[in-house]
Scaffold this motif. Structure first.
Motif, mmCIF file in Angstrom:
data_model
loop_
_atom_site.group_PDB
_atom_site.id
_atom_site.type_symbol
_atom_site.label_atom_id
_atom_site.label_comp_id
_atom_site.label_asym_id
_atom_site.label_seq_id
_atom_site.Cartn_x
_atom_site.Cartn_y
_atom_site.Cartn_z
ATOM 1 N N ARG A 1 -3.336 5.816 0.937
ATOM 2 C CA ARG A 1 -4.771 5.593 1.145
ATOM 3 C C ARG A 1 -5.472 6.930 1.191
ATOM 4 O O ARG A 1 -4.907 7.924 1.627
ATOM 5 N N VAL B 1 0.867 -1.176 0.000
ATOM 6 C CA VAL B 1 0.000 0.000 0.000
ATOM 7 C C VAL B 1 0.903 1.225 0.000
ATOM 8 O O VAL B 1 1.714 1.408 0.900
ATOM 9 N N ALA C 1 -7.366 3.213 -2.217
ATOM 10 C CA ALA C 1 -5.993 2.834 -1.877
ATOM 11 C C ALA C 1 -5.219 2.612 -3.173
ATOM 12 O O ALA C 1 -5.793 2.202 -4.191
#
Length: 163
Positions: free
Chosen positions: A40, A37, A46
């Protein structure tokens, strides 16, 4: 070069998917497939990548929170194809997919590539594949591609998985 032919350096950069449950999709793409990731936007979007790139996969619920997959027989995305650098890395992700209990839709040797097919939590098609070097691609006598579809030996692929 013909003006209607793309420069061979052109690549498809990323895919952005509408999902119904952001956390569930993050778990799939991060915890099973191994993407990181990168950023976000609260509980609505995301952006994930491999190797620190800004993003290869965008996930959002802007128009799809709690939605259902499109019914069969409709147009839309067939699958997202994720290219792995070699057989050991493809075997490694196959192991994680199987350990997560995710069913496979299929697996094939296409001569030019080896591919594993499955679905993400929103039933989007996902292809995990590796290309063979171009000098190993099957060719017709005139030099055109001679792709095929044959079974892929998943046990052999798993045995070559990077540890």
């Amino acid at each position: 070069m013909n003006d209607t032919v793309l420069d061979p350096r052109v690549r498809i950069g990323h895919v952005h998917l509408k999902v119904s449950d952001l956390e569930r999709s993050i778990r799939f793409y991060r915890d099973v497939l191994g993407f990181q990731v990168m950023q976000r936007f609260g509980d609505a979007a995301a952006f994930l990548s491999a190797g620190g790139y800004h993003h290869h996969i965008g996930l959002n619920t802007w128009e799809s929170l709690g939605g259902s997959p499109p019914p069969p027989g409709r147009t839309g995305l067939y699958h997202t194809a994720i290219l792995f650098p070699d057989r050991p890395e493809l075997g490694k992700v196959l192991r994680r997919v199987l350990e997560a209990g995710i069913p496979l839709d299929g697996a094939a040797d296409h001569g030019v590539s080896e591919a594993i097919y499955l679905r993400d939590p929103d039933q989007n098609g996902v292809e995990l594949y590796r290309d063979r070097p171009q000098d190993e691609w099957p060719r017709q006598p005139d030099g055109g591609l001679a792709m095929f579809t044959r079974p892929l030996d998943l046990q052999k692929l798993l045995s070559e998985a990077a540890t």
